[in-house]
Design a protein around this motif. Structure first.
Motif, PDB file in Angstrom:
ATOM      1  N   LEU A 165      -7.456 -15.440  -4.524  1.00  0.00           N
ATOM      2  CA  LEU A 165      -6.111 -15.508  -5.117  1.00  0.00           C
ATOM      3  C   LEU A 165      -5.993 -14.565  -6.320  1.00  0.00           C
ATOM      4  O   LEU A 165      -4.931 -13.991  -6.554  1.00  0.00           O
ATOM      5  CB  LEU A 165      -5.759 -16.959  -5.472  1.00  0.00           C
ATOM      6  CG  LEU A 165      -5.629 -17.876  -4.239  1.00  0.00           C
ATOM      7  CD1 LEU A 165      -5.466 -19.337  -4.651  1.00  0.00           C
ATOM      8  CD2 LEU A 165      -4.468 -17.458  -3.332  1.00  0.00           C
ATOM      9  N   ASP A 166      -7.079 -14.377  -7.055  1.00  0.00           N
ATOM     10  CA  ASP A 166      -7.074 -13.374  -8.137  1.00  0.00           C
ATOM     11  C   ASP A 166      -6.771 -11.994  -7.551  1.00  0.00           C
ATOM     12  O   ASP A 166      -6.012 -11.201  -8.117  1.00  0.00           O
ATOM     13  CB  ASP A 166      -8.442 -13.295  -8.830  1.00  0.00           C
ATOM     14  CG  ASP A 166      -8.656 -14.388  -9.879  1.00  0.00           C
ATOM     15  OD1 ASP A 166      -7.766 -15.249 -10.046  1.00  0.00           O
ATOM     16  OD2 ASP A 166      -9.712 -14.362 -10.535  1.00  0.00           O
ATOM     17  N   ARG A 167      -7.410 -11.715  -6.418  1.00  0.00           N
ATOM     18  CA  ARG A 167      -7.208 -10.405  -5.794  1.00  0.00           C
ATOM     19  C   ARG A 167      -5.756 -10.233  -5.342  1.00  0.00           C
ATOM     20  O   ARG A 167      -5.175  -9.164  -5.472  1.00  0.00           O
ATOM     21  CB  ARG A 167      -8.162 -10.275  -4.594  1.00  0.00           C
ATOM     22  CG  ARG A 167      -8.207  -8.872  -4.021  1.00  0.00           C
ATOM     23  CD  ARG A 167      -9.316  -8.727  -3.015  1.00  0.00           C
ATOM     24  NE  ARG A 167      -9.003  -9.371  -1.753  1.00  0.00           N
ATOM     25  CZ  ARG A 167      -9.866  -9.467  -0.737  1.00  0.00           C
ATOM     26  NH1 ARG A 167     -11.094  -9.004  -0.866  1.00  0.00           N
ATOM     27  NH2 ARG A 167      -9.518 -10.041   0.391  1.00  0.00           N
ATOM     28  N   LEU A 168      -5.183 -11.325  -4.868  1.00  0.00           N
ATOM     29  CA  LEU A 168      -3.778 -11.287  -4.454  1.00  0.00           C
ATOM     30  C   LEU A 168      -2.870 -10.979  -5.655  1.00  0.00           C
ATOM     31  O   LEU A 168      -1.924 -10.204  -5.548  1.00  0.00           O
ATOM     32  CB  LEU A 168      -3.426 -12.664  -3.871  1.00  0.00           C
ATOM     33  CG  LEU A 168      -2.414 -12.745  -2.744  1.00  0.00           C
ATOM     34  CD1 LEU A 168      -2.802 -11.877  -1.568  1.00  0.00           C
ATOM     35  CD2 LEU A 168      -2.267 -14.202  -2.289  1.00  0.00           C
ATOM     36  N   VAL A 169      -3.173 -11.589  -6.792  1.00  0.00           N
ATOM     37  CA  VAL A 169      -2.387 -11.326  -8.006  1.00  0.00           C
ATOM     38  C   VAL A 169      -2.510  -9.840  -8.365  1.00  0.00           C
ATOM     39  O   VAL A 169      -1.511  -9.169  -8.636  1.00  0.00           O
ATOM     40  CB  VAL A 169      -2.854 -12.211  -9.190  1.00  0.00           C
ATOM     41  CG1 VAL A 169      -2.163 -11.790 -10.485  1.00  0.00           C
ATOM     42  CG2 VAL A 169      -2.588 -13.684  -8.909  1.00  0.00           C
ATOM     43  N   ALA A 170      -3.731  -9.329  -8.354  1.00  0.00           N
ATOM     44  CA  ALA A 170      -3.937  -7.919  -8.724  1.00  0.00           C
ATOM     45  C   ALA A 170      -3.174  -7.002  -7.770  1.00  0.00           C
ATOM     46  O   ALA A 170      -2.523  -6.036  -8.197  1.00  0.00           O
ATOM     47  CB  ALA A 170      -5.430  -7.597  -8.727  1.00  0.00           C
ATOM     48  N   GLN A 171      -3.228  -7.311  -6.472  1.00  0.00           N
ATOM     49  CA  GLN A 171      -2.487  -6.493  -5.496  1.00  0.00           C
ATOM     50  C   GLN A 171      -0.995  -6.534  -5.787  1.00  0.00           C
ATOM     51  O   GLN A 171      -0.308  -5.514  -5.759  1.00  0.00           O
ATOM     52  CB  GLN A 171      -2.691  -7.045  -4.082  1.00  0.00           C
ATOM     53  CG  GLN A 171      -3.998  -6.668  -3.445  1.00  0.00           C
ATOM     54  CD  GLN A 171      -4.109  -7.291  -2.047  1.00  0.00           C
ATOM     55  OE1 GLN A 171      -3.569  -8.357  -1.785  1.00  0.00           O
ATOM     56  NE2 GLN A 171      -4.813  -6.616  -1.172  1.00  0.00           N
ATOM     57  N   ALA A 172      -0.496  -7.728  -6.061  1.00  0.00           N
ATOM     58  CA  ALA A 172       0.954  -7.897  -6.265  1.00  0.00           C
ATOM     59  C   ALA A 172       1.425  -7.116  -7.484  1.00  0.00           C
ATOM     60  O   ALA A 172       2.418  -6.394  -7.412  1.00  0.00           O
ATOM     61  CB  ALA A 172       1.286  -9.376  -6.427  1.00  0.00           C
ATOM     62  N   VAL A 173       0.698  -7.246  -8.578  1.00  0.00           N
ATOM     63  CA  VAL A 173       1.213  -6.628  -9.811  1.00  0.00           C
ATOM     64  C   VAL A 173       0.826  -5.150  -9.923  1.00  0.00           C
ATOM     65  O   VAL A 173       1.619  -4.357 -10.403  1.00  0.00           O
ATOM     66  CB  VAL A 173       0.780  -7.422 -11.079  1.00  0.00           C
ATOM     67  CG1 VAL A 173       1.336  -8.835 -11.039  1.00  0.00           C
ATOM     68  CG2 VAL A 173      -0.706  -7.447 -11.254  1.00  0.00           C
ATOM     69  N   ASP A 174      -0.352  -4.791  -9.434  1.00  0.00           N
ATOM     70  CA  ASP A 174      -0.798  -3.406  -9.614  1.00  0.00           C
ATOM     71  C   ASP A 174      -0.294  -2.475  -8.507  1.00  0.00           C
ATOM     72  O   ASP A 174       0.045  -1.333  -8.756  1.00  0.00           O
ATOM     73  CB  ASP A 174      -2.330  -3.331  -9.683  1.00  0.00           C
ATOM     74  CG  ASP A 174      -2.871  -4.070 -10.903  1.00  0.00           C
ATOM     75  OD1 ASP A 174      -2.107  -4.227 -11.875  1.00  0.00           O
ATOM     76  OD2 ASP A 174      -4.039  -4.494 -10.880  1.00  0.00           O
TER      77      ASP A 174
ATOM     78  N   GLU B 291      14.593 -11.313  -8.084  1.00  0.00           N
ATOM     79  CA  GLU B 291      13.455 -10.396  -8.092  1.00  0.00           C
ATOM     80  C   GLU B 291      12.289 -11.055  -7.350  1.00  0.00           C
ATOM     81  O   GLU B 291      12.152 -12.284  -7.375  1.00  0.00           O
ATOM     82  CB  GLU B 291      13.023 -10.102  -9.537  1.00  0.00           C
ATOM     83  CG  GLU B 291      13.972  -9.177 -10.290  1.00  0.00           C
ATOM     84  CD  GLU B 291      14.013  -7.779  -9.679  1.00  0.00           C
ATOM     85  OE1 GLU B 291      12.957  -7.268  -9.261  1.00  0.00           O
ATOM     86  OE2 GLU B 291      15.127  -7.215  -9.599  1.00  0.00           O
ATOM     87  N   PRO B 292      11.421 -10.260  -6.700  1.00  0.00           N
ATOM     88  CA  PRO B 292      10.323 -10.870  -5.936  1.00  0.00           C
ATOM     89  C   PRO B 292       9.282 -11.554  -6.823  1.00  0.00           C
ATOM     90  O   PRO B 292       9.123 -11.204  -7.990  1.00  0.00           O
ATOM     91  CB  PRO B 292       9.695  -9.675  -5.207  1.00  0.00           C
ATOM     92  CG  PRO B 292      10.085  -8.478  -5.992  1.00  0.00           C
ATOM     93  CD  PRO B 292      11.408  -8.784  -6.630  1.00  0.00           C
ATOM     94  N   ALA B 293       8.581 -12.489  -6.235  1.00  0.00           N
ATOM     95  CA  ALA B 293       7.531 -13.208  -6.968  1.00  0.00           C
ATOM     96  C   ALA B 293       6.339 -13.446  -6.049  1.00  0.00           C
ATOM     97  O   ALA B 293       6.489 -13.522  -4.830  1.00  0.00           O
ATOM     98  CB  ALA B 293       8.072 -14.552  -7.456  1.00  0.00           C
ATOM     99  N   LEU B 294       5.187 -13.537  -6.663  1.00  0.00           N
ATOM    100  CA  LEU B 294       4.025 -14.062  -5.951  1.00  0.00           C
ATOM    101  C   LEU B 294       3.893 -15.513  -6.393  1.00  0.00           C
ATOM    102  O   LEU B 294       3.845 -15.807  -7.593  1.00  0.00           O
ATOM    103  CB  LEU B 294       2.757 -13.292  -6.331  1.00  0.00           C
ATOM    104  CG  LEU B 294       1.453 -13.921  -5.806  1.00  0.00           C
ATOM    105  CD1 LEU B 294       1.390 -13.918  -4.281  1.00  0.00           C
ATOM    106  CD2 LEU B 294       0.231 -13.181  -6.369  1.00  0.00           C
TER     107      LEU B 294
ATOM    108  N   GLY C 116       0.551  -2.929   3.754  1.00  0.00           N
ATOM    109  CA  GLY C 116      -0.522  -3.004   2.762  1.00  0.00           C
ATOM    110  C   GLY C 116      -0.485  -4.260   1.920  1.00  0.00           C
ATOM    111  O   GLY C 116      -1.248  -4.413   0.971  1.00  0.00           O
ATOM    112  N   TRP C 117       0.390  -5.164   2.260  1.00  0.00           N
ATOM    113  CA  TRP C 117       0.539  -6.374   1.471  1.00  0.00           C
ATOM    114  C   TRP C 117       0.674  -7.564   2.390  1.00  0.00           C
ATOM    115  O   TRP C 117       1.603  -7.559   3.189  1.00  0.00           O
ATOM    116  CB  TRP C 117       1.759  -6.243   0.557  1.00  0.00           C
ATOM    117  CG  TRP C 117       2.273  -7.502  -0.078  1.00  0.00           C
ATOM    118  CD1 TRP C 117       3.473  -8.097   0.142  1.00  0.00           C
ATOM    119  CD2 TRP C 117       1.620  -8.300  -1.064  1.00  0.00           C
ATOM    120  NE1 TRP C 117       3.610  -9.213  -0.627  1.00  0.00           N
ATOM    121  CE2 TRP C 117       2.483  -9.360  -1.374  1.00  0.00           C
ATOM    122  CE3 TRP C 117       0.363  -8.223  -1.687  1.00  0.00           C
ATOM    123  CZ2 TRP C 117       2.151 -10.346  -2.284  1.00  0.00           C
ATOM    124  CZ3 TRP C 117       0.041  -9.209  -2.594  1.00  0.00           C
ATOM    125  CH2 TRP C 117       0.931 -10.243  -2.894  1.00  0.00           C
ATOM    126  N   PRO C 118      -0.156  -8.541   2.347  1.00  0.00           N
ATOM    127  CA  PRO C 118      -1.305  -8.638   1.443  1.00  0.00           C
ATOM    128  C   PRO C 118      -2.549  -8.027   2.108  1.00  0.00           C
ATOM    129  O   PRO C 118      -2.591  -7.952   3.303  1.00  0.00           O
ATOM    130  CB  PRO C 118      -1.487 -10.131   1.301  1.00  0.00           C
ATOM    131  CG  PRO C 118      -0.894 -10.700   2.548  1.00  0.00           C
ATOM    132  CD  PRO C 118       0.117  -9.762   3.063  1.00  0.00           C
TER     133      PRO C 118
END
Ligand SMILES: C[S@@+](CC[C@H](N)C(=O)[O-])C[C@H]1O[C@@H](n2cnc3c(N)ncnc32)[C@H](O)[C@@H]1O
Length: 283
Positions: free
Chosen positions: A67-76, A156-159, A281-283
């Motif tokens: 889930l940390d990786r998912l956050v990084a993908q979403a924001v970065d 606006e989109p959200a994770l 590319g997501w997720p």
């Protein structure tokens, strides 16, 4: 947790496991606050669970790392600017994974959130303002309404991360919450949650160890109430049109590089859901 007003003990327990996993020789993540936040009570609860369910620490570590990786993908990678943590417990992602311009909304049962804020207040150096705190009881309140009242922008989109919560809710609350997420979030949003199998939730035909695990969690005041072997039909009913499920053995293979039969990852999965197919590319 609906029927009681006390703070979640399972939240303290998983916080203790995050602290322990942070001390691995090659940790999948480091949560520098988890040890103190969990306190003696959290560590004690976790040590008692070890006797019933030894793979818990690994399960938790994989879940947090993924889930940390998912956050990084979403924001970065995708410039998502809103991260919502539903049933946040002692989650510290707002402090561990900060990004300029990204808002973290921590949504939780009022009793648990009050206990967390009290513990955070005693933690030297913790950036307490890194998150916006929103109370919501999923058994009877609308999370979108509660979020919007706290400044969340539903255009606006959200994770949305719903980690370690769904098993403790009634099916009605899972359906109501998921339905509101599907209808109330911007369609570019993604929801991630973990779930357990039907057998564990029903408490039927379990191995002695699984039965003890289920009983122990129930004794903590948060009985496992909801489980499914396939969340797709429910998510479809709730309005989602893109669903993926991930197995913890697959995650272990990817993140730890091996398969161990005795890990007992038989009943736990992570689901990802969106109302339309996510961009490439997501997720
Ligand atoms: C096992 S803890 C998980 C905490 C956190 N997500 C983590 O992984 O560390 C379960 C969480 O679900 C929350 N929860 C349980 N029932 C709830 C309800 N009816 N409404 C809101 N939150 C609830 C608890 O307050 C607690 O924070």
């Amino acid at each position: 947790m609906d029927i009681q007003s006390s703070a979640s003990k399972t939240a303290l327990m998983v916080c203790a496991y995050r602290a322990r996993a942070s001390r691995w020789p090659k940790p999948l993540f480091v949560d520098p606050w988890a040890d103190t936040l969990a306190g003696d009570d959290g560590h004690d609860i976790a040590r008692r669970l070890d006797q019933q369910f030894a793979p818990m620490e690994t399960w938790l570590a994989l879940r947090v790392a993924y889930l940390d990786r998912l956050v990084a993908q979403a924001v970065d990678r995708l410039s998502i600017r809103q991260v919502v943590i539903l049933g946040a417990g002692y989650d510290t992602r707002a402090a561990r994974l900060p990004r300029a311009g990204v808002s973290y909304f921590e949504v939780d049962h009022p009793a648990t959130q009050a206990a967390k804020r009290e513990r955070l207040g005693r933690l030297e150096g913790y950036p307490i303002d890194a998150a916006i705190y929103v109370t919501c009881n999923f058994e009877r309140e609308d999370p979108i309404e509660r979020l919007v009242a706290s400044g969340f922008d539903a255009t606006e989109p959200a994770l949305v991360i719903w980690e370690g919560v769904v098993p403790y809710l009634t099916e009605a609350a899972v359906r109501a919450t998921a339905t509101r997420l599907a209808s109330g979030l911007d369609p570019r949003s993604l929801v991630a949650f973990d779930y357990v199998g039907k057998k564990l939730a029903a408490g039927a035909n379990l191995s002695a160890k699984d039965q003890q695990t289920r009983d122990y969690v129930g004794e903590l005041g948060e009985p496992i109430q909801f489980g499914t072997d396939d969340p797709l039909p429910l998510l479809y009913d709730c309005g989602f049109r893109w669903v993926r499920s991930l197995d913890f053995n697959e995650l272990a293979l990817e993140l730890l590089g091996d398969y161990q039969r005795d890990r007992q990852f038989r009943f736990q999965h992570i689901a990802l859901a969106a109302v339309r197919t996510p961009v490439a590319g997501w997720p």
